[in-house]
Structure formats: structure tokens, C-alpha cells
Design an enzyme around this catalytic site. Structure first.
Site, mmCIF file in Angstrom:
data_model
loop_
_atom_site.group_PDB
_atom_site.id
_atom_site.type_symbol
_atom_site.label_atom_id
_atom_site.label_comp_id
_atom_site.label_asym_id
_atom_site.label_seq_id
_atom_site.Cartn_x
_atom_site.Cartn_y
_atom_site.Cartn_z
ATOM 1 N N MET A 178 0.852 -1.244 -0.038
ATOM 2 C CA MET A 178 0.100 -0.024 -0.011
ATOM 3 C C MET A 178 1.008 1.387 -0.200
ATOM 4 S SD MET A 178 -3.405 -0.838 1.977
ATOM 5 C CE MET A 178 -2.767 -0.686 3.753
ATOM 6 N N GLY A 179 2.119 1.334 -0.347
ATOM 7 C CA GLY A 179 2.989 2.228 -0.352
ATOM 8 C C GLY A 179 3.667 2.846 0.880
ATOM 9 N N HIS A 193 9.050 -3.528 3.773
ATOM 10 C CA HIS A 193 8.903 -3.550 2.141
ATOM 11 C C HIS A 193 10.014 -3.964 1.211
ATOM 12 C CE1 HIS A 193 5.622 -0.708 3.415
ATOM 13 N NE2 HIS A 193 4.907 -1.869 2.949
ATOM 14 N N LYS A 211 4.894 -10.299 9.127
ATOM 15 C CA LYS A 211 4.326 -9.085 10.103
ATOM 16 C C LYS A 211 2.889 -9.111 9.892
ATOM 17 C CE LYS A 211 3.573 -4.717 11.568
ATOM 18 N NZ LYS A 211 2.455 -4.574 11.038
ATOM 19 N N GLN A 255 -2.844 -12.625 7.311
ATOM 20 C CA GLN A 255 -2.974 -12.294 5.959
ATOM 21 C C GLN A 255 -2.289 -13.235 5.015
ATOM 22 O OE1 GLN A 255 -2.754 -8.082 4.079
ATOM 23 N NE2 GLN A 255 -0.410 -8.624 3.767
ATOM 24 N N ARG A 259 2.207 2.334 9.580
ATOM 25 C CA ARG A 259 1.403 3.132 10.758
ATOM 26 C C ARG A 259 2.451 3.744 11.956
ATOM 27 N NH1 ARG A 259 -2.564 -0.941 8.572
ATOM 28 N NH2 ARG A 259 -4.197 0.029 7.842
HETATM 29 P P1 AMP Z 1 1.455 -2.965 3.629
HETATM 30 O O1 AMP Z 1 1.825 -1.920 2.567
HETATM 31 O O2 AMP Z 1 1.587 -2.499 5.044
HETATM 32 O O3 AMP Z 1 0.145 -3.625 3.015
HETATM 33 O O4 AMP Z 1 2.521 -4.105 3.576
HETATM 34 C C1 AMP Z 1 2.835 -4.760 2.215
HETATM 35 C C2 AMP Z 1 3.415 -6.122 2.557
HETATM 36 O O5 AMP Z 1 4.690 -5.747 3.297
HETATM 37 C C3 AMP Z 1 2.932 -7.028 3.368
HETATM 38 O O6 AMP Z 1 3.061 -8.186 2.890
HETATM 39 C C4 AMP Z 1 3.323 -7.068 4.688
HETATM 40 O O7 AMP Z 1 3.128 -8.034 5.496
HETATM 41 C C5 AMP Z 1 4.770 -6.485 4.317
HETATM 42 N N1 AMP Z 1 5.500 -5.745 5.748
HETATM 43 C C6 AMP Z 1 4.936 -4.894 6.257
HETATM 44 N N2 AMP Z 1 5.769 -4.595 7.158
HETATM 45 C C7 AMP Z 1 6.670 -5.386 7.312
HETATM 46 C C8 AMP Z 1 7.883 -5.807 8.049
HETATM 47 N N3 AMP Z 1 8.104 -5.093 9.098
HETATM 48 N N4 AMP Z 1 8.431 -6.754 7.948
HETATM 49 C C9 AMP Z 1 8.352 -7.605 6.864
HETATM 50 N N5 AMP Z 1 7.372 -7.508 5.952
HETATM 51 C C10 AMP Z 1 6.496 -6.377 6.344
#
Ligand code: AMP
Length: 283
Positions: free
Chosen positions: A30-31, A37, A149, A153, A187
Site C-alpha cells: 500500500m506504499g 517492504h 508481520k 494475511q 502506521r
Molecule cells: P502493506 O503496505 O502494509 O500492505 O504491506 C505490504 C507487504 O509488506 C505485506 O505483505 C506486509 O506483510 C509486508 N510488511 C509490512 N511490514 C513489514 C515488516 N516489518 N517486515 C516484513 N514485511 C512487512
């Protein structure tokens, strides 16, 4: 690196790569990209010849009153991160590209979406699985990368891909943490310095759980009480759940013997934060 804003353009770029025999990796995000990421992108760049990062704040996975409108969108910084990480294409569609008309068709995974985050966010996973299906259909990756994380999901998406015979592999990468132990998250930007400090108790509670299981404590109730006590040391933390569940069914475990997922969701000030660890009591 190319930026594709339409389904037609990303399909044409991926199609050309595929005709050249490239293995295609997709990292859905989601950027507001961060080192978590980047770890997924690095895994994709290592395993694949052509890497697509999608940046899309998916409205259908947000419930009423959640942070859809204020979700951070630092697009230029995201571009820089992707260029440096060796991404081939960013797919950054507008909401109207992904949902041009009212959506009548949903992909829902039963059972696994009911506990943990599903309880407080009843329409969240339906949005996630639907948008992932759309992204998989649009990009057609050989491999898609998700983070541990968001453990539930990852488990839900893996199950969806298996149940529906989706022709791709789902890879789950480890959680990246700050030196304090706090799991990196877009967040976390919502937190003040004090709240960030307070949030380190989430990881402390998970480590206490690991210590108790390692020390032979098998009663989940006793461990959860110990974890809650650590979280309750911080007045700004409001606990949503502290759960110990089976890593496949996500059903609660009373007596811990093998591998379990320990998952926590809390609210701190303006942010809802989640974290988890996997522990094997047999080790
Ligand atoms: P999001 O942008 O929050 O939807 O996350 C996109 C992807 O990045 C998802 O598969 C999350 O699980 C992964 N992600 C987010 N934060 C972390 C983190 N701290 N460590 C590993 N993967 C992450």
C-alpha cells in the site's frame, strides 16, 4: 524502472518480459515503503528476473472509521526506494482503475478470516483476498511476496491460492524490526516518540511468551496473562487481542506442544498495531 498506472500498461510490460522468458515476481504493497517492504523487494529481486511492486491503498480492505483517508502516500520517496532496490515496474493504479464500477464479486476465505484481526475487522480480509486476486490476474506473477508481520494475511492468501489453484507461489518473508524490537510499519508514522517507546512493549510481551514456552510453560492461559501484564504496564496501550493459535487452522491452542503463532493487536493513540512470532515448543 517504469511506472504503470493502468492495467493495460502493466500487462503489456509484464507480457513483454514474459515473452523474453523472465520469471516474474510481485510485491503487493500500500506504499509508504520502508525497510520491511524493501526486504520483500530484495527477496523478489534475488529470486526473479522481473519485479513488479504494486502500490495501491485498497479501499475495500478498510472498514468504516479506519484510516483510509489519512493513510500516508509519499509517492516520490516510494519511487526512489524502488529504483534503488532494482524494481522493474511500479504498478500504481488509481482506485477507479481497480474498481471502475461497484464491486459485486468477492473472494472470501472462510474460517481462517474469523479469529484474530477478523473479529475486529470483519470485512478486511475479503478486501485483501479480492484485491490480491485482482493483482494476481492483472500481473500474472510466478511468485508473490508477503511479510510475516501480517501473519494472518499471509496464511489466508496462501490458502486462497491453494484452494483456487492459482498458478503462483506465495513466499512469506520474516518480520523486519527496529533496533527496539518494534515491528516496522507504515502506521508507526502515526505515533509520537513516547507512543513509539510505549509500543516496544508489544515485542517485549512476545519475547516473554517465547521465554515462558522455552522454560516449559505449556498453558496458553498462563502465558497470555503474562503477556497482558507486560502490555498493561503501559497506560496508552489498549489491547484488542493476545492469542496463541495453531499455525494452520488459526484455532486457539490451550495446551502448547508443537508450533504455535502468538499474535497481538493493540491500539496506541491513533494507531492500531499488530505483531506476532512463531514459536516451536518442541525445539
Ligand atoms: P502493506 O503496505 O502494509 O500492505 O504491506 C505490504 C507487504 O509488506 C505485506 O505483505 C506486509 O506483510 C509486508 N510488511 C509490512 N511490514 C513489514 C515488516 N516489518 N517486515 C516484513 N514485511 C512487512
Amino acid at each position: 524502472m517504469e511506472v504503470a498506472e493502468t492495467i493495460v500498461s502493466v500487462r503489456s510490460l509484464v507480457g513483454a518480459a514474459r515473452r523474453r522468458g523472465k520469471k516474474v515476481g510481485l510485491v503487493p504493497t500500500m506504499g509508504a515503503l520502508h525497510v520491511g517492504h524493501v526486504s520483500l523487494i530484495e527477496a523478489a529481486v534475488k529470486d526473479c528476473d522481473f519485479v513488479v511492486v504494486s502500490i495501491f491503498v485498497n479501499p475495500t480492505q478498510f472498514g468504516p472509521g479506519e484510516d483510509l483517508e489519512k493513510y500516508p502516500k509519499p509517492f516520490e520517496a516510494d519511487l526512489d526506494i524502488c529504483v534503488r532496490a532494482g524494481v522493474d515496474v511500479i504498478f500504481a493504479p488509481a482506485p477507479e482503475q481497480m474498481y471502475p464500477v461497484e464491486n459485486f464479486t468477492w473472494v472470501t476465505v472462510e474460517k481462517l478470516t474469523e479469529p484474530l484481526c477478523g473479529r475486529g475487522r470483519p470485512t478486511h480480509f475479503r478486501g485483501v483476498t479480492t484485491v490480491c486476486t485482482k493483482l494476481f490476474n492483472i500481473v500474472g506473477p510466478d511468485v508473490a511476496y508477503f511479510g510475516q508481520k501480517d501473519a494472518q494475511q499471509a496464511i489466508v492468501v496462501k490458502r486462497m491460492a491453494a484452494d483456487l489453484n492459482m498458478p503462483l507461489e506465495i513466499v512469506v518473508c520474516p518480520t523486519v524490526r527496529e533496533p527496539s524490537g518494534l515491528a516496522v510499519s507504515s502506521r508507526n508514522q502515526y505515533l509520537s516518540d513516547q507512543e513509539k517507546e510505549d509500543a516496544t512493549n508489544i515485542h517485549k510481551s512476545l519475547e516473554e511468551c517465547r521465554r515462558m514456552i522455552g522454560g516449559g510453560v505449556a498453558q496458553a492461559g498462563q502465558i497470555i496473562a503474562g503477556m497482558r501484564a507486560i502490555l498493561e504496564e503501559v497506560p496508552s496501550i489498549e489491547i484488542e487481542y493476545v492469542s496463541i493459535v495453531d499455525t494452520e487452522s488459526l484455532e486457539s491452542v490451550e495446551e502448547i506442544s508443537g508450533r504455535v503463532l502468538i499474535a497481538v493487536a493493540v491500539r496506541i493513540g491513533p494507531a492500531r498495531l499488530i505483531d506476532n512470532i512463531l514459536v516451536d515448543a518442541g525445539e
